[in-house]
Design a protein around this motif. Structure first.
Motif, mmCIF file in Angstrom:
data_model
loop_
_atom_site.group_PDB
_atom_site.id
_atom_site.type_symbol
_atom_site.label_atom_id
_atom_site.label_comp_id
_atom_site.label_asym_id
_atom_site.label_seq_id
_atom_site.Cartn_x
_atom_site.Cartn_y
_atom_site.Cartn_z
ATOM 1 N N GLU A 484 62.117 74.576 -3.909
ATOM 2 C CA GLU A 484 60.914 75.040 -4.607
ATOM 3 C C GLU A 484 59.689 74.316 -4.064
ATOM 4 O OE1 GLU A 484 58.978 77.352 -5.647
ATOM 5 O OE2 GLU A 484 60.721 77.960 -6.816
ATOM 6 N N HIS A 485 58.546 74.987 -4.220
ATOM 7 C CA HIS A 485 57.305 74.503 -3.615
ATOM 8 C C HIS A 485 56.216 74.275 -4.655
ATOM 9 C CE1 HIS A 485 54.174 74.073 -0.557
ATOM 10 N NE2 HIS A 485 53.412 74.758 -1.388
ATOM 11 N N CYS A 486 55.347 73.322 -4.353
ATOM 12 C CA CYS A 486 54.126 73.143 -5.156
ATOM 13 C C CYS A 486 53.005 72.648 -4.253
ATOM 14 C CB CYS A 486 54.354 72.124 -6.268
ATOM 15 S SG CYS A 486 52.876 71.820 -7.271
ATOM 16 N N THR A 487 51.820 73.213 -4.449
ATOM 17 C CA THR A 487 50.607 72.687 -3.812
ATOM 18 C C THR A 487 49.624 72.336 -4.917
ATOM 19 O OG1 THR A 487 50.854 74.037 -1.814
ATOM 20 C CG2 THR A 487 48.640 73.221 -2.308
ATOM 21 N N THR A 502 57.379 78.894 -8.843
ATOM 22 C CA THR A 502 58.152 79.422 -9.965
ATOM 23 C C THR A 502 57.410 80.620 -10.542
ATOM 24 O OG1 THR A 502 57.111 78.053 -11.676
ATOM 25 C CG2 THR A 502 58.992 77.102 -10.485
ATOM 26 N N SER A 503 58.113 81.457 -11.287
ATOM 27 C CA SER A 503 57.509 82.702 -11.764
ATOM 28 C C SER A 503 57.862 82.932 -13.240
ATOM 29 C CB SER A 503 58.000 83.863 -10.890
ATOM 30 O OG SER A 503 57.229 85.009 -11.146
ATOM 31 N N PRO A 504 57.058 82.338 -14.134
ATOM 32 C CA PRO A 504 57.408 82.360 -15.557
ATOM 33 C C PRO A 504 57.291 83.746 -16.181
ATOM 34 C CG PRO A 504 55.216 81.463 -15.245
ATOM 35 C CD PRO A 504 55.805 81.617 -13.875
ATOM 36 N N HIS A 505 58.098 83.971 -17.214
ATOM 37 C CA HIS A 505 58.004 85.213 -17.987
ATOM 38 C C HIS A 505 58.316 84.898 -19.435
ATOM 39 C CE1 HIS A 505 61.527 84.650 -15.446
ATOM 40 N NE2 HIS A 505 62.244 84.973 -16.501
ATOM 41 N N GLY A 506 57.660 83.833 -19.920
ATOM 42 C CA GLY A 506 57.824 83.420 -21.313
ATOM 43 C C GLY A 506 58.138 81.943 -21.492
ATOM 44 N N SER A 547 67.970 78.342 -14.699
ATOM 45 C CA SER A 547 67.443 77.083 -15.250
ATOM 46 C C SER A 547 66.939 76.167 -14.136
ATOM 47 C CB SER A 547 68.518 76.361 -16.080
ATOM 48 O OG SER A 547 68.987 77.187 -17.112
ATOM 49 N N ARG A 548 66.198 76.756 -13.185
ATOM 50 C CA ARG A 548 65.801 76.010 -12.002
ATOM 51 C C ARG A 548 64.346 75.579 -12.001
ATOM 52 N NH1 ARG A 548 63.284 78.211 -7.755
ATOM 53 N NH2 ARG A 548 64.664 77.149 -6.309
ATOM 54 N N SER A 549 63.513 76.208 -12.824
ATOM 55 C CA SER A 549 62.076 76.043 -12.627
ATOM 56 C C SER A 549 61.634 74.595 -12.805
ATOM 57 C CB SER A 549 61.313 76.968 -13.569
ATOM 58 O OG SER A 549 61.612 78.307 -13.251
ATOM 59 N N LEU A 550 62.072 73.973 -13.899
ATOM 60 C CA LEU A 550 61.720 72.566 -14.090
ATOM 61 C C LEU A 550 62.592 71.668 -13.228
ATOM 62 C CD1 LEU A 550 60.249 70.239 -15.414
ATOM 63 C CD2 LEU A 550 61.831 70.406 -17.344
ATOM 64 N N GLY A 553 61.568 73.020 -9.469
ATOM 65 C CA GLY A 553 60.114 73.123 -9.324
ATOM 66 C C GLY A 553 59.388 71.901 -9.841
ATOM 67 N N GLY A 554 59.914 71.282 -10.882
ATOM 68 C CA GLY A 554 59.298 70.071 -11.431
ATOM 69 C C GLY A 554 59.272 68.941 -10.411
#
Lengths: 789, 157
Positions: A484-487, A502-506, A547-550, A553-554
């Motif tokens: 995962e990436h962050c800038t 990440t691509s949240p939907h709630g 359950s990957r975003s945090l 991505g975190g």
């Protein structure tokens, strides 16, 4: 070892969500709200038959209707007819039949798409599809998995003999374990088919963007980044000319982790006709067209000593693929193959899964994806083994689970769990639940022959989250990676843009990601803008599922924020006239060690880096930090869920009287959001246990084709929940977090069914089919009575 | 086509509509009230709930022509952006929403419930909103939101 986060800042606080103001005032940007001038509306001619040869398609009636601009079947669509891609052939010989957006030869499930109509408005398009005349030659439908594999069965795809997509094996040695065992138990469980049930139906808008070659596709999707790649591979549109935007997305639960044929058709027709094309599905369309999930027949054997030590486990699965392979259809059941051991130690583990084609809607990932099925099987088996041995089910679990001092622990399935504390989570759950009082009440009701019996349902579970280490995915033959990436960019005003993949939907990423960055950078949460879900603004990412975003991505956010500080440091040193290593950074400012009065804020440095009037030699203007993180390992959230279940033995009606969920998801960024995820997950798992199930008749007609026939639970069908957490930070994830999106849905289904069976076991009941409707429970009671007579 | 005159969120609209047009479609396409959404086609989900002359209705179950002469309040007319209705405040405070798709309907159903019963029990809340489906929250925090809204509106102590 990652420590428990004790932040003076905003991590760990239940901040109210940034997202809510617009959602609560109806200022939303759902895909169906997007208006592009001149848009054509697309409607699809779907098969009413499960399996038939297409003899003739006559579009002339539709083309003569008012407002209709174009209509196509597979033949007239020609080269524009691209394939839905499956990116996970799990074995070298996995049968991968083509999955064209429009089918030309045969229809293979009710809802398969034969033709499309484009009209100037949605009603005209909808009216016109009724005027498309299709001649079908009915073929025998393949619905039941066991029938599908029998000799002489009709074939869904000629290339798939016995309707077999693949056979996958893992582990071994079960026969030796069973030979040494005092007790061997065998059970067959049916983990029924369910739908994702996101409240926002799917929708797509595709538009050529004027002066450039760019095509923009807005879609109610969880995976804009992955979608861009696969749509490019499928259609041949150069990737750099494709922009995918997931605007406000109303839930996903895995059901929008997909590349759908409607996305291909809208994109191809918009490009071909040079006009925007819009499609939004009806709910009834969603029930036949959006992928389904679960649908496994599980044959499970457990071998143990008479004092309850597990020696081995043998898992044999039939997994229903449906009619075609969607993006990760074959791999979905295999996401569970490492989890059948659960939290328990055993010597031998053996797994086999056969993927089976049927004339039904394709299956794919739904919240938990393989892991709910695995957890259901092991947690049901633990209760069955306890009953066989005459042992308390919690005592049996305690004897077999990995003790907290034994981590890291490599399981019989081959995963290494970094950390966990099952004792602590269970102790807390038992305290909140009031186990002793409930057991006493259960005994009273049994003795008095109360028509309403009480059962205690236990689920001590773990899951693998944070999908996923890219090398592991490669070894499993999944086509993509799991990074995962962050800038993070400092703007001249000192405000911050945080760009995430990440691509949240709630899930509340805008709030939680701001909390992480705010904590590290010392910049207020409200000054951080989180940019996501648009490949034009957030070009790199792997999106939101598993359950990957945090968990993944975190880590990218933390690393990017740390880099911002390091990139700002030489500018601070220049301004404060000291060496870079003589600076401390805290609360959003650099200060000179031993002389804290000499300091400069990150905000001031942002302006200095923008004006660039006085930068040190060799330092470029503007301050930012970027990071792409590939996780070191999966994360392993765990927990103990307990349910008190009342069963009316005369009517079969089940009531969840109380439900306790103690989860260990490691460090929490926002405990309010964590709790909300647990609530929703538990509700979804209870839905599978008690209310939900996709049903087909023998001809492959979908009987649960609307929300009037498929029961998504309402507020009146569910209890309130008691939730708490223990905190055992992940040692392999830099924030010590583990992920929480799927935990509740994984844990709760077996807790409920174990509770029902516990209530009825004195009557001879050892299993109940899901959903445990009054009818299914009543039948289980009657069958047990019949067997006992 | 049929002529209708409907007041939506305080503004009066005159329109010609096809008799088959559902109120929700007219609100979204005719008036641009896209805060009100469609979640199903069988009147089960309640996402499209609005107030019609002060009472909650599923706007997919009402024809636009049936709203002629009526007053409709949508989520966009419940309060201005700066000014929050207590139910909206309570949903934010109690984390009564996640993806937010069911939220407009859920909030309008809750407003009607509290108008009718200013101090509902948990069971009355669960029963009162059982026509509105949510897949994200498990309803736990929605129930808490409605309880807190009742408190904010003076109905509960």
């Amino acid at each position: 070892m990652t420590e428990i986060l004790e932040s003076a800042g905003v991590i760990g606080r239940p901040l109210r969500r940034k997202e809510d103001a617009k959602l609560l005032h109806g200022r939303t940007n759902w895909t169906d709200n997007i208006q592009v001038p001149g848009a054509l509306h697309m409607a699809l001619v779907r098969s009413p038959m499960a399996h038939a040869r297409i003899k003739k398609v006559d579009l002339s009636g539709a083309l003569a209707m008012p407002g209709v601009v174009a209509a196509y079947d597979a033949a007239s669509l020609g080269d524009l007819n691209a394939n839905v891609l499956c990116v996970w052939p799990v074995t070298d010989d996995t049968v991968m039949p083509p999955f064209p957006a429009l089918t030309g030869d045969k229809v293979r499930h009710v809802g398969d798409v034969v033709a499309i109509v484009l009209a100037t408005d949605a009603k005209s398009a909808e009216d016109a599809i009724a005027a498309v005349d299709v001649d079908y030659e009915p073929l025998d439908a393949v619905v039941d998995m066991i029938d599908a594999m029998s000799p002489g069965s009709a074939l869904v795809h000629d290339a798939a003999a016995n309707n077999t997509c693949y056979v996958y094996n893992l582990g071994g040695g079960y026969a030796d374990a069973a030979a040494k065992a005092d007790v061997v138990i065998k059970r067959r469980f049916v983990n029924q088919r369910i739908v994702a049930g996101f409240m926002e139906p799917r929708a797509v808008v595709a538009a050529p963007m004027g002066m450039s070659d760019e095509m923009t596709l807005w879609s109610a999707t969880q995976i804009p980044h992955v979608l861009r790649v696969v749509l490019s591979l499928s259609t041949g549109i150069p990737e750099q000319n494709l922009r995918i935007v997931a605007p406000d997305v109303g839930g996903g639960f895995g059901g929008k982790l997909q590349m759908y044929r409607e996305e291909i058709l809208a994109l191809q027709l918009a490009r071909h006709l040079g006009r925007p094309v819009k499609w939004n599905e009806t709910r009834s369309e969603d029930m036949v067209a959006s992928h389904h999930g679960r649908d496994q027949i599980q044959d499970i054997e457990l071998a143990a000593t008479k004092d309850g030590r597990i020696l081995g486990m043998n898992v044999t699965l039939l997994a229903n693929m449906g009619a075609y392979l969607q993006i990760i259809t074959p791999g979905t059941p295999l996401l569970g193959m490492f989890m059948y051991c659960g939290i328990y130690k055993m010597d031998a583990y053996q797994f086999q899964c056969t993927g089976v084609f049927t004339n039904t809607t394709p299956t794919d990932a739904i919240r938990g994806a393989g892991r709910p099925e695995a957890t259901f099987a092991i947690e049901r088996m633990m209760d069955e083994l306890a009953a066989e041995l005459g042992m308390d089910p919690m005592e049996l679990r305690t004897r077999n689970w990995i003790q907290h001092h034994e981590f890291p622990f490599t399981t019989a399935a081959g995963l290494t769990y970094d950390t966990g504390n099952y004792e602590a989570a269970t102790a807390r759950a038992l305290e909140l639940f009031g186990m002793d009082e409930l057991r006493a009440e259960q005994k009273r009701r049994r003795e008095s022959g109360d028509p309403v019996q009480l059962g205690i349902g236990i689920s001590t579970f773990t899951e693998m989250c944070g999908l996923a280490p890219s090398r592991t995915l490669g070894a499993l033959k999944y086509a993509a990676g799991g990074w995962e990436h962050c800038t993070i960019r400092l703007l001249p005003s000192g405000k911050v843009e945080l760009v995430t993949g990440t691509s949240p939907h709630g899930q509340g990423h805008e709030t939680a990601w701001s909390q992480i960055a705010s904590d590290i950078l010392g910049i207020p949460v409200e000054d951080i803008d989180v940019i996501h879900s648009d490949t034009g603004r957030a070009p790199y990412g792997m999106d939101t599922y598993g359950s990957r975003s945090l968990a993944v991505g975190g880590q990218a956010i933390k690393k990017a924020a740390d880099r911002v500080i390091e990139n700002a440091r030489p500018i601070a040193a220049h301004q404060l006239e000291c060496a870079a290593e003589d600076l401390d950074f805290a609360n959003g400012a650099f200060s000179v060690k031993g002389d804290p009065e000499k300091s400069v804020t990150l905000g001031a440095l942002a302006w200095a880096a923008f004006s660039a009037h006085n930068l040190p030699d060799g330092i470029e203007p503007m301050i930012s930090g970027a990071a792409t993180v590939d996780p070191e390992d999966f994360s392993y959230p765990h927990g103990t869920h307990l349910a008190a279940i009342e069963v009316d033995t005369e009517t079969g009606k089940v009531r969840v009287r109380s439900y306790v969920a103690v989860d260990d998801v490691g460090n929490q960024i926002n405990p309010m959001i964590v709790e909300g995820q647990v609530h929703g997950g538990v509700a979804m798992g209870i839905g599978q246990a008690l209310y939900e199930g996709v049903e087909y008749d023998a001809d492959g007609n979908l009987l649960t084709a609307s929300l009037a026939d498929y029961l998504i639970p309402s507020a009146a069908d569910l209890p309130s929940f008691t939730t708490d957490r223990t905190v055992t930070p992940s040692t392999t994830h830099s924030l010590g977090t583990k992920g929480v999106g799927e935990a509740g849905a994984i844990a709760s289904t077996p807790a409920i069914i174990n509770g029902i069976v516990d209530a009825l076991r004195p009557m001879g009941v050892t299993d109940v089919l899901m959903p445990a409707s009054p009818q299914n429970v009543w039948r289980a009671i009657q069958a047990a009575k019949g067997a006992g007579a | 086509m049929q002529h209708i005159n409907v007041t939506v969120d305080g503004t009066s609209y005159e329109a010609e509509v096809e008799p088959r047009t559902l109120l929700v479609h007219w609100l979204r396409e005719g008036v641009g009230k896209v805060g009100t959404v469609v979640g199903c086609d069988t009147s089960n989900c309640g996402a499209c709930t609005v107030l019609l002359d002060g009472r909650s209705v599923k706007s997919c179950s009402v024809l636009a022509v049936q709203a002629d002469g009526c007053e409709v309040t949508t989520i966009q007319g419940l309060s201005t952006g700066d000014d929050w209705h207590p139910v909206q405040t309570a949903f934010k405070e109690c984390h009564g929403l996640q993806c937010g798709y069911c939220t407009p309907g859920m909030v309008m159903a809750a407003v009607d419930l509290l108008n009718e019963n200013p101090s509902p029990s948990e069971e009355e809340i669960r029963d009162g909103i059982h026509g509105n489906l949510c897949r994200c929250t498990g309803y736990h925090n929605i129930v808490k939101s409605v309880q807190y809204a009742a408190e904010l509106m003076g109905g509960r102590k």
